[in-house]
Design a protein around this motif. Sequence first.
Motif, PDB file in Angstrom:
ATOM      1  N   ARG A 291       0.853  -1.180   0.000  1.00  0.00           N
ATOM      2  CA  ARG A 291       0.000   0.000   0.000  1.00  0.00           C
ATOM      3  C   ARG A 291       0.896   1.239   0.000  1.00  0.00           C
ATOM      4  O   ARG A 291       1.720   1.419   0.907  1.00  0.00           O
ATOM      5  N   VAL A 292       0.730   2.053  -1.024  1.00  0.00           N
ATOM      6  CA  VAL A 292       1.614   3.183  -1.272  1.00  0.00           C
ATOM      7  C   VAL A 292       0.809   4.465  -1.098  1.00  0.00           C
ATOM      8  O   VAL A 292      -0.077   4.760  -1.906  1.00  0.00           O
ATOM      9  N   TYR A 293       1.121   5.241  -0.048  1.00  0.00           N
ATOM     10  CA  TYR A 293       0.340   6.415   0.313  1.00  0.00           C
ATOM     11  C   TYR A 293       1.220   7.664   0.411  1.00  0.00           C
ATOM     12  O   TYR A 293       2.283   7.644   1.039  1.00  0.00           O
ATOM     13  N   GLN A 294       0.772   8.768  -0.185  1.00  0.00           N
ATOM     14  CA  GLN A 294       1.277  10.109   0.088  1.00  0.00           C
ATOM     15  C   GLN A 294       2.794  10.243  -0.063  1.00  0.00           C
ATOM     16  O   GLN A 294       3.469  10.832   0.780  1.00  0.00           O
TER      17      GLN A 294
ATOM     18  N   HIS B  44      -2.668  -4.475  -4.301  1.00  0.00           N
ATOM     19  CA  HIS B  44      -1.895  -3.273  -4.003  1.00  0.00           C
ATOM     20  C   HIS B  44      -2.807  -2.047  -3.968  1.00  0.00           C
ATOM     21  O   HIS B  44      -3.907  -2.051  -4.521  1.00  0.00           O
ATOM     22  N   VAL B  45      -2.319  -0.970  -3.344  1.00  0.00           N
ATOM     23  CA  VAL B  45      -3.038   0.302  -3.262  1.00  0.00           C
ATOM     24  C   VAL B  45      -2.056   1.422  -3.613  1.00  0.00           C
ATOM     25  O   VAL B  45      -0.905   1.416  -3.158  1.00  0.00           O
ATOM     26  N   PHE B  46      -2.530   2.389  -4.416  1.00  0.00           N
ATOM     27  CA  PHE B  46      -1.702   3.544  -4.791  1.00  0.00           C
ATOM     28  C   PHE B  46      -2.572   4.784  -4.628  1.00  0.00           C
ATOM     29  O   PHE B  46      -3.457   5.053  -5.436  1.00  0.00           O
ATOM     30  N   MET B  47      -2.297   5.588  -3.579  1.00  0.00           N
ATOM     31  CA  MET B  47      -3.256   6.613  -3.191  1.00  0.00           C
ATOM     32  C   MET B  47      -2.543   7.854  -2.632  1.00  0.00           C
ATOM     33  O   MET B  47      -1.627   7.744  -1.820  1.00  0.00           O
ATOM     34  N   GLY B  48      -2.980   9.030  -3.095  1.00  0.00           N
ATOM     35  CA  GLY B  48      -2.523  10.282  -2.517  1.00  0.00           C
ATOM     36  C   GLY B  48      -1.111  10.677  -2.879  1.00  0.00           C
ATOM     37  O   GLY B  48      -0.521  11.540  -2.219  1.00  0.00           O
ATOM     38  N   ASN B  49      -0.564  10.115  -3.920  1.00  0.00           N
ATOM     39  CA  ASN B  49       0.829  10.365  -4.279  1.00  0.00           C
ATOM     40  C   ASN B  49       0.959  11.523  -5.276  1.00  0.00           C
ATOM     41  O   ASN B  49       0.040  11.815  -6.043  1.00  0.00           O
TER      42      ASN B  49
ATOM     43  N   PHE C  82      -3.771  17.456   0.738  1.00  0.00           N
ATOM     44  CA  PHE C  82      -2.778  17.723  -0.303  1.00  0.00           C
ATOM     45  C   PHE C  82      -2.215  16.395  -0.803  1.00  0.00           C
ATOM     46  O   PHE C  82      -2.273  15.380  -0.107  1.00  0.00           O
ATOM     47  N   PRO C  83      -1.622  16.383  -1.991  1.00  0.00           N
ATOM     48  CA  PRO C  83      -0.980  15.174  -2.494  1.00  0.00           C
ATOM     49  C   PRO C  83       0.491  15.129  -2.063  1.00  0.00           C
ATOM     50  O   PRO C  83       1.123  16.171  -1.827  1.00  0.00           O
ATOM     51  N   GLY C  84       1.041  13.931  -1.975  1.00  0.00           N
ATOM     52  CA  GLY C  84       2.453  13.786  -1.694  1.00  0.00           C
ATOM     53  C   GLY C  84       2.791  13.872  -0.226  1.00  0.00           C
ATOM     54  O   GLY C  84       1.923  13.790   0.657  1.00  0.00           O
ATOM     55  N   ALA C  85       4.103  14.062   0.043  1.00  0.00           N
ATOM     56  CA  ALA C  85       4.611  13.951   1.401  1.00  0.00           C
ATOM     57  C   ALA C  85       4.529  15.234   2.211  1.00  0.00           C
ATOM     58  O   ALA C  85       4.513  15.182   3.438  1.00  0.00           O
ATOM     59  N   PHE C  86       4.513  16.409   1.546  1.00  0.00           N
ATOM     60  CA  PHE C  86       4.623  17.669   2.264  1.00  0.00           C
ATOM     61  C   PHE C  86       3.351  18.498   2.144  1.00  0.00           C
ATOM     62  O   PHE C  86       2.750  18.576   1.072  1.00  0.00           O
ATOM     63  N   PRO C  87       2.970  19.187   3.221  1.00  0.00           N
ATOM     64  CA  PRO C  87       1.869  20.150   3.112  1.00  0.00           C
ATOM     65  C   PRO C  87       2.313  21.347   2.291  1.00  0.00           C
ATOM     66  O   PRO C  87       3.514  21.593   2.108  1.00  0.00           O
TER      67      PRO C  87
END
Length: 603
Positions: free
Chosen positions: A417-420, A458-463, A595-600
């Motif tokens: 599971r792949v998130y943000q 698998h999951v791919f979300m918010g990236n 927001f998408p990705g790792a940072f606000p």
Amino acid sequence: MTPFSSLRRALLSLSALIFAFSVHAQPSGGPYGPIRLNYELPQVDGSIYYVAPDGQAEQSGLSLDQATSIEAAFEKAVTGDAIVLRGGTYRTGDLVFNQGLVIQPYADEVPILKGTAIADEWEALRDGLWRVKWETLFPMKPQPWWRRHREAARTPMYRFNNDMVFVDGRMLRQVGWPGELDENSFYIDYEEGYVYTATDPEGKTLEITVFDNALTRSTKEVHGMAPSTVGPQVRGIVFTQYAYRAIEIEGYDPEEVSPESAHGKDVVGSVFEHCTFSYCSRVGGYFRGDGLVIRHCLVSHTSTEGLFILSSNDVLIERNIVTHNNMEKITGYYVTAIKIFNQCYRVTCRENLIIDNEDSSGIWYDVGNVDGLFVNNWIQNTDNGFFFEISKGAVCAGNVFVDCPQAIFILNSERVRVYQNTMVNSTVTFERTNRSAVGDHFDWHPASGPGVEERHSHVFMGNLLYADDNHRGPLLKFRQSEVLKELMTEPQVERIEANVYVQDGYVNDGPLIQWSPVSGEGNSVLLDTHEELNALIPGFAEGSQSFVGYNGSMFHGKETLRFELMPDFAGVRSQADLPKEALEALSWKKRDVTFPGAFPPAD
């Protein structure tokens, strides 16, 4: 540019993130690697043995003014004791012990364990060459599984030898005969036992390897003592210039499908903190045992692996720097900065800086691993940044990948599971093949992971996936072997949504996504937008956004590695419906996910 210039640049840029955000920042920006500390004397039940570079074996070691040798201390220390090292250089190695010891510096001093000796009896030859007779050499052949017929033109056989030579601390490269020598190389005549160089030794310090490793934590009887199951606690030590590896923690290596209760129990609870492992000819260290912690260490200039974790459960790898693995450019050897191998359960990699491993994978969960957690890491200039192969279950969340040919590579696995995550010029690939335990080159390896028909969910979300003119090809790939076309007709992924895809306006027109499986002719299809994926499979790519040929505002400062999104970026708002496991991994609340990705977004 110095070998560590990009590392320093990344550390400076990441440190800015500490001040930029008090909440939500993934990764945090450090500190990474060893921190210089002033160590208090350890609180132990047993004795404290003081050692010094000039310590005498006949001294008791029980007080500072009676410091013993490091070799003598390891011979007599037992579980519950501590070995406290005075600062300075210890030219020592092949130290074997089997007890649960605390090993640390005295106060703020820096002990350096070196696996080399100084060579000072050089003989001048014609043509600007020098040679020295050397008794301790480490010739080595490749592993039996190395395919010479495929790699012969890329990796010469002498590159597998483990000897190293240093001139004033600078490592030389090995060559195949004296005629190739220059100021940056050395040659060894193994039959006659001579080391050759083209560097005039006058006024220089030349060091040559004499020890295979620094410390071996054995599971056998040593020094007349039965082995303890208590792991060592090692802090603040520099290990460098060893001919194979710095550390070996022995333990059971299953060569069959093995339940977690059957391995990782020989040595339990080992801790390595604020240590440096550098210039090891093969591996920084082999680590085995449940409850292992490796935190705030620097691993640099290794060859096949920086850290090698084997058949261990409930492991934490945190806030380390791993850089310049595969310093010898060996091919066909599956090299990786950190390898988590052979049925490890619940290994967490959190807040690590994996950078400048250009001919190496990053962190590779390889074969039979279960329920990994890969969170808040910064991966840069490294192939296969997060590599999860023939394994079951992982969460990959809040990481940043910069200039990685393959940021995330999920191969023949299930439930990843792949998130943000934020990907900058870094491709994500999910792939399944027909590889199985039948007739496999590595025998039992595929049997320890999911079967061919289990490689899904698998999951791919918010990236956030971004590419400029330095990137070519799709940002996201789902690949499947053509021989599986009739057998595996359902997608590998069960959810793919709320992702943001950006192709800079200067990028040549090209596909955004590669998708497989597909019906009809062909094995895959190339898609230009996420809407095309949604049309192909209704319900997929919901909440996603695509920006192809985009020329607007994007990052706070791409050139300074500040990848917070600007508030006026059109895709700045993206609300992934993250499940509880993702929120817990990221330490976020539901309301934080805007927001998408790792940072606000930047203020």
